[in-house]
Design an enzyme around this catalytic site. Structure first.
Site, short mmCIF file in Angstrom:
data_model
loop_
_atom_site.label_atom_id
_atom_site.label_comp_id
_atom_site.label_asym_id
_atom_site.label_seq_id
_atom_site.Cartn_x
_atom_site.Cartn_y
_atom_site.Cartn_z
CE LYS A 1 -1.42 2.91 2.95
NZ LYS A 1 -1.49 4.12 2.11
CD GLU B 1 14.54 2.24 9.09
OE1 GLU B 1 14.74 3.37 9.62
OE2 GLU B 1 15.20 1.24 9.37
CB CYS C 1 13.53 9.91 7.45
SG CYS C 1 14.11 8.67 6.32
CD GLU D 1 10.97 13.42 10.87
OE1 GLU D 1 9.98 12.76 11.21
OE2 GLU D 1 11.90 12.97 10.18
P1 ADP Z 1 4.07 10.31 5.94
O1 ADP Z 1 3.09 11.43 6.14
O2 ADP Z 1 5.48 10.67 6.13
O3 ADP Z 1 3.81 9.50 4.70
P2 ADP Z 1 2.58 8.61 7.71
O4 ADP Z 1 3.11 7.87 8.89
O5 ADP Z 1 1.43 9.50 7.90
O6 ADP Z 1 3.85 9.35 7.18
O7 ADP Z 1 2.21 7.60 6.56
C1 ADP Z 1 3.06 6.54 6.17
C2 ADP Z 1 2.20 5.43 5.58
O8 ADP Z 1 1.41 4.89 6.63
C3 ADP Z 1 1.24 5.89 4.50
O9 ADP Z 1 1.17 4.92 3.48
C4 ADP Z 1 -0.07 5.99 5.26
O10 ADP Z 1 -1.19 5.82 4.42
C5 ADP Z 1 0.05 4.83 6.22
N1 ADP Z 1 -0.84 4.91 7.38
C6 ADP Z 1 -1.34 6.00 7.98
N2 ADP Z 1 -2.15 5.68 9.00
C7 ADP Z 1 -2.15 4.33 9.08
C8 ADP Z 1 -2.80 3.37 9.93
N3 ADP Z 1 -3.60 3.74 10.92
N4 ADP Z 1 -2.57 2.07 9.70
C9 ADP Z 1 -1.75 1.67 8.71
N5 ADP Z 1 -1.13 2.51 7.88
C10 ADP Z 1 -1.31 3.83 8.05
#
Ligand code: ADP
Length: 481
Positions: A173, A250, A284, A383
Site C-alpha cells: 500500500k 523506519e 528522514c 521533526e
Molecule cells: P508520511 O506522512 O510521512 O507519509 P505517515 O506515517 O502518515 O507518514 O504515513 C506513512 C504510511 O502509513 C502511508 O502509506 C499511510 O497511508 C500509512 N498509514 C497512515 N495511518 C495508518 C494506519 N492507521 N494504519 C496503517 N497505515 C497507516
C-alpha cells in the site's frame, strides 16, 4: 480527460470505484490521474491471492526469481526518465532527483537479483556424535508493505526487491499522495512475468487499507516507513491480532550535523545545504540540527546564507530549479507553523521561511535557516520534515557531541572536520545508525545497511545483504546420519 488507475490483485487490474485525485504540488492545475481508494475487501482478496501463490513461489529455483528481478531492473533503467518525470510531478522533487530515484530503484532490483543466487546457509558440527546441523534461511510468507510519500519508488523498491528475491509474496500500500510511481512499478513487475498472486498492489488510505493489512491474520510480517506516530500505531496493531507479525519500522529523524572549527568551510557549507534543504528537506535523514562550534560559527552561517541566496526554488520539472515545492498543503502549513514556533522560542530567522509565488500555483517555500537555537527548543527537538534547519552554537567538540546525541531519534548524524581524532571519536560515539564524515546526513548507498536507533527505527535493517534478517527466517535442522 483524467485517467483512472485501479489496483492489481491476483494477476488482474481492477477498475476504479472510489478514487483520489493525484495533483502536482508544483502546479495545482496539473492532475496526474485518479487513483483507486481500496477497501478492506480488496486487501482480503490480495492477501488470499498472495497466500495461494506462496507455496509455489517460495519453492521456485533462485534463478527464476533472479530472471524476474533482473527484467524489472532493466525496465526501470530504460524508463528512468519517463518515470522520474511522473515521480517529480507527483512528489515535487526536482527532475534530476526524480530520475536519480528511479535509477536507484533499478539498482536495488539489480542488486537483489544477484542476491537470489547468493543466499547461503551454514553447516556446523553438533555437540552430539554423528549429528550434523544445518542452518538455512526460508521466506516468511505474505508480507504487507506500507510506504510513505517522500521516496515514491525507492522505498517501495527496497522493500519489494528483497521480499521477492527471498521467495516471499507481497501486498503493498503506497502513500495516498504518491500512488503513480508504484503503479508504474507494478506495471513493470507484471511485465516481468511474475506469477499471478505473488505481487499485489492495493492503493488507498492508511486507516482502511493499511489498517486491514495490520489486522489480517495471514499477513505474517509488516515493513513500514513513515512517521513516528503512525509507526507506533502500526507496531501496536501488528502484534495485537492472532498473528504476531514480524516488524520492520523506519520512522523519523532529527539528524545532527556537527561543524567544527577545523572543517573546510566550503565542504561544510555544501554538506549542510545539501543535507538540510535538498529534496525540499523532506528526507528522514535530513540535517535539521546544525551544531557549530563558536570558532567557526559566524563564518559558517554567513557562508550558508550566501549559498541559500542562490538557491532556486521552483517547479519540479524546471531544469533551473534546485529545490521543488513542499509536497502538499498540510506539510506546507506544518513548515510555516514551525517557523512561527522558532521565532516565538527566540531563535533568529536568518533567511527564508515564507511562501514564494511562482508562475504556477504550488506549495513553494523559501528554505529557512535559524540561528541562536537552543537544544531544548521545539525546532531543535521535533521533526519538521521540511526545508527548515536550526543552527545551535556550542563551545567545543565535547559539547557538540552531547547535543548531537540528546534526541529521542537516532537515524543519521554527520560531522565536518579535518581532524582524524574527532572524526574517529564521533564515528564511535554518535548514537545513530548512520554516521557521515564530511558528507551530507542524507545520501546513502543501496548495498549496505540502512536504519537507525532509538525512536527512529525498530526491527532489522533494510538494504544490502542485511535485508535478509527481515525478509527470511532461520531454520536449524539436525540430522543423525
Ligand atoms: P508520511 O506522512 O510521512 O507519509 P505517515 O506515517 O502518515 O507518514 O504515513 C506513512 C504510511 O502509513 C502511508 O502509506 C499511510 O497511508 C500509512 N498509514 C497512515 N495511518 C495508518 C494506519 N492507521 N494504519 C496503517 N497505515 C497507516
Amino acid at each position: 480527460m483524467t485517467v483512472s488507475f485501479g489496483n492489481y490483485i491476483n494477476g488482474e487490474w481492477f477498475s476504479v470505484k472510489d478514487a483520489s485525485t493525484n495533483v502536482s504540488p508544483s502546479d495545482l492545475s496539473d492532475t496526474i490521474g485518479e487513483y483507486a481508494l481500496g477497501t478492506a475487501a480488496d486487501v482480503d482478496a490480495a492477501v488470499a491471492a498472495a497466500k495461494a501463490a506462496f507455496p509455489k513461489w517460495s519453492a521456485s529455483v533462485p534463478f527464476e526469481r533472479h530472471a524476474i528481478l533482473k527484467r524489472i531492473s532493466i525496465a526501470l533503467f530504460a524508463r528512468a526518465r519517463e518515470i522520474g518525470e511522473i515521480l517529480s510531478r507527483e512528489e515535487g522533487k526536482i527532475l534530476a532527483e526524480g530520475i536519480g530515484e528511479v535509477t536507484r530503484a533499478a539498482q536495488v532490483f539489480e542488486f537483489f537479483a544477484a542476491e537470489t543466487i547468493r543466499l547461503a546457509g551454514e553447516t556446523i558440527p553438533s555437540i552430539r556424535p554423528g549429528v550434523g546441523v544445518e542452518i538455512t534461511r526460508e521466506p516468511l510468507g505474505v508480507i504487507g508493505m506500507i510506504t510513505p510519500w517522500n521516496f515514491p519508488i525507492a522505498i517501495p523498491a527496497w522493500k519489494i526487491a528483497p521480499a521477492l528475491a527471498y521467495g516471499n509474496c507481497v501486498v503493498i500500500k503506497p502513500a495516498e499522495l504518491v500512488p503513480a510511481s508504484v503503479r508504474i512499478l507494478t506495471e513493470i513487475i507484471v511485465e516481468s512475468g511474475i506469477p499471478s498472486g505473488v505481487f499485489n498492489l492495493v492503493m488507498g488510505r492508511g486507516s482502511v487499507v493499511g489498517q486491514r493489512l495490520l489486522d489480517h491474520p495471514d499477513v505474517v510480517a509488516i515493513t513500514f516507513t513513515g512517521s513516528v506516530a503512525t509507526g507506533r500505531r502500526v507496531a501496536a496493531a501488528a502484534v495485537a491480532g492472532p498473528t504476531m507479525k514480524k516488524l520492520q519500522l523506519e520512522m523519523g529523524g532529527k539528524n545532527p550535523l556537527i561543524v567544527l572549527g577545523d572543517a573546510d568551510l566550503d565542504v561544510a557549507t555544501e554538506v549542510a545545504v545539501n543535507g538540510a534543504f535538498y529534496s525540499t528537506g523532506q528526507r528522514c535523514t535530513a540535517s535539521s540540527r546544525i551544531i557549530v562550534t563558536e570558532d567557526i560559527h559566524d563564518r559558517f552561517v554567513e557562508s550558508v546564507k550566501k549559498r541559500l541566496e542562490k538557491i532556486v526554488v521552483g517547479h519540479a520539472l524546471d531544469q533551473s530549479s534546485h529545490i521543488g515545492p513542499v509536497v502538499d498543503i498540510s506539510q506546507f502549513e506544518q513548515d510555516l507553523r514551525y517557523v512561527e514556533i522558532g521565532k516565538a522560542e527566540g531563535a533568529r530567522l536568518v533567511i527564508g521561511g515564507e511562501r514564494l509565488t511562482r508562475d504556477k500555483e504550488g506549495f513553494y517555500f523559501a528554505p529557512a535557516l535559524f540561528t541562536e537555537a537552543r537544544p531544548e527548543m521545539q525546532i531543535a527537538r521535533e521533526e519538521i520534515f521540511g526545508p527548515v534547519a536550526a543552527v545551535i552554537r556550542v563551545k567545543d567538540y565535547d559539547e557538540a557531541l552531547a547535543v548531537a546525541n540528546d534526541t529521542p531519534f537516532g537515524l543519521s548524524s554527520g560531522i565536518c572536520t579535518t581532524s582524524l581524532k574527532h572524526a574517529t571519536h564521533f564515528k564511535r560515539h554518535s548514537d545513530a545508525g548512520l554516521v557521515q564524515v564530511n558528507l551530507p546526513t542524507a545520501g546513502v548507498d543501496f548495498h549496505v545497511p540502512f536504519g537507525g536507533r532509538k525512536g527512529s527505527s525498530y526491527g532489522p535493517r533494510e538494504q544490502g545483504p542485511y535485508a535478509r534478517e527481515f525478509f527470511t527466517q532461520v531454520k536449524t535442522a539436525y540430522t543423525l546420519a
